[in-house]
Design an enzyme around this catalytic site. Structure first.
Site, PDB file in Angstrom:
ATOM      1  N   ASP A  91      -1.321  -0.732   6.064  1.00  0.00           N
ATOM      2  CA  ASP A  91      -1.476  -0.206   7.433  1.00  0.00           C
ATOM      3  C   ASP A  91      -2.927  -0.138   7.870  1.00  0.00           C
ATOM      4  OD1 ASP A  91      -1.932   1.986   5.546  1.00  0.00           O
ATOM      5  OD2 ASP A  91      -2.249   3.137   7.385  1.00  0.00           O
ATOM      6  N   ASP A 149      -0.019   5.175   1.053  1.00  0.00           N
ATOM      7  CA  ASP A 149      -0.200   6.118   2.174  1.00  0.00           C
ATOM      8  C   ASP A 149      -0.276   5.362   3.507  1.00  0.00           C
ATOM      9  OD1 ASP A 149      -0.876   8.841   0.761  1.00  0.00           O
ATOM     10  OD2 ASP A 149      -2.016   7.297  -0.283  1.00  0.00           O
ATOM     11  N   ASP A 185       0.879  -1.168   0.000  1.00  0.00           N
ATOM     12  CA  ASP A 185       0.000   0.000   0.000  1.00  0.00           C
ATOM     13  C   ASP A 185       0.930   1.237   0.000  1.00  0.00           C
ATOM     14  OD1 ASP A 185      -2.208   1.752   0.597  1.00  0.00           O
ATOM     15  OD2 ASP A 185      -1.509   1.729   2.683  1.00  0.00           O
TER      16      ASP A 185
END
Ligand code: SF4
Length: 351
Positions: free
Chosen positions: A163, A9, A7
């Site tokens: 995250d 961001d 991922d």
């Protein structure tokens, strides 16, 4: 393990301040109240549309205006405060040196994602995908499926690192190993609850973790692996397979989800040669599609044994519910179990 997909961001880059400033700029222009940076940790992860929706709260009528103002600001300021997290460059370099292929799949719009990745990580990734009309947003697994196929990897040879709960759900839908990271916007507890198989708190832990992962030799019903994919949104997690899951010895599959059914969903039971839900709607097609998808995945990963959840209309073996929704059991196999056994796959039922 061959391919690590990340991922963006909250995983590779800390973009919280620039994203928050862009949304707050839009809110201010419209005359609405702004939010503190901390609040944005819960808003980010599902793409720009959801970010704006969450920031607007009850004022959804301003969504299009806010979105356009957001892009007006963010396009000019996406590198103002955005930084690569400590330890990320070294982690990527080490993974590359050890022969892993690297890629990015993010809910950021595709053109912005490629611009940011090219600026901060030139010549690092074999593929970068952001959301677009062609590539739907995560948790849809289309982006990671596309990258996996492009890299000629099986499901069991891929990790997806993120995250957020959305990232962990994406790895579940894509049948790949999900690694949660806590240096981004969410906690370890949230990541584990969302189905992370391992959670790490610093990039320096990544190489060792990935190096010790094996190639799955069996598949397992995803609900037994702790994924909340049952009809009621709960799981049937088994403690005695936790170590095998952590080491990537088991590939998680949920036939009903692979067949296109949502979570949660109306419960189904087998009635004769059909599968009917509790409202009387025929779901046979979805169940058969799920069985076919499972077989494809199992074959692609050279697996010949599966551990499936007992009594389920998909995964049950020898006994299933009788179709009256009265908790009565009769002899019979679930749709996926039958389909797999007819094709020579060994099915073992687990409670
Ligand atoms: Fe999915 Fe099978 Fe578990 Fe039902 S029993 S939730 S179909 S894995």
């Amino acid at each position: 393990m061959k391919l690590c997909i990340f991922d963006l961001d909250g995983t590779l880059i800390d973009s919280l301040y620039d994203l928050a400033n862009a949304v707050n700029y839009a809110l201010e222009c419209i005359g609405l109240e702004t939010h503190p940076y901390e609040a944005y940790k819960q808003f980010i992860g599902n793409g720009v549309d959801v970010l704006i929706e969450k920031a607007l709260g009850e004022k959804q009528e301003y969504k299009e205006e806010a979105k356009s103002l957001f892009f007006e600001y963010y396009n000019e300021h996406c590198f103002d405060k955005t930084v690569v997290y400590d330890g990320i460059y070294k982690m990527l370099e080490d993974l590359k040196q050890q022969g892993y292929l690297l890629a990015v799949a993010t809910n950021k719009p595709h053109d912005l994602a490629t611009r940011i990745v090219n600026h901060l990580f030139s010549n690092t990734f074999m593929a970068v995908y952001g959301s677009s009309k062609e590539y739907p947003r995560k948790p849809n697994s289309y982006m990671i499926d596309t990258i996996r196929k492009k890299a000629s990897c099986k499901h069991g040879e891929v990790v997806y690192v993120g995250d957020s709960d959305v990232d962990m759900l994406t790895s579940f839908y894509g049948c790949v190993y999900g690694i949660g990271v806590t240096w981004g916007f969410r906690s370890q507890a949230e990541l584990l609850k969302a189905g992370a198989r391992e959670v790490i708190c610093h990039p320096s832990q990544m190489v060792e973790l990935v190096n010790q992962l094996e190639t799955p030799t069996k598949a397992v019903s995803a609900c037994l692996a702790g994924h909340c994919c049952r009809y009621d949104g709960k799981d049937n997690g088994l403690e005695d397979i936790e170590e095998d899951l952590k080491k990537n010895r088991l590939l998680c599959i949920c036939p009903e989800v692979l067949g296109g059914l949502p979570i949660p969903r109306i419960s189904c039971e087998i009635q004769g040669d059909k599968v009917i839900n509790q409202l009387g709607v025929d779901k046979t097609y979805e169940f058969i599609q799920g069985a076919k998808k499972c077989f494809e995945i199992i074959q692609e990963n050279a697996i010949n044994e599966v551990l499936l959840k007992s009594k389920s209309p998909s995964c049950g073996k020898d006994i299933v519910y009788d179709g009256t929704f009265g908790k009565k059991l009769i002899k019979g196999h679930g749709i996926t179990t039958k389909y797999l056994m007819e094709r020579g796959i060994i099915v073992v039922n687990k409670n």
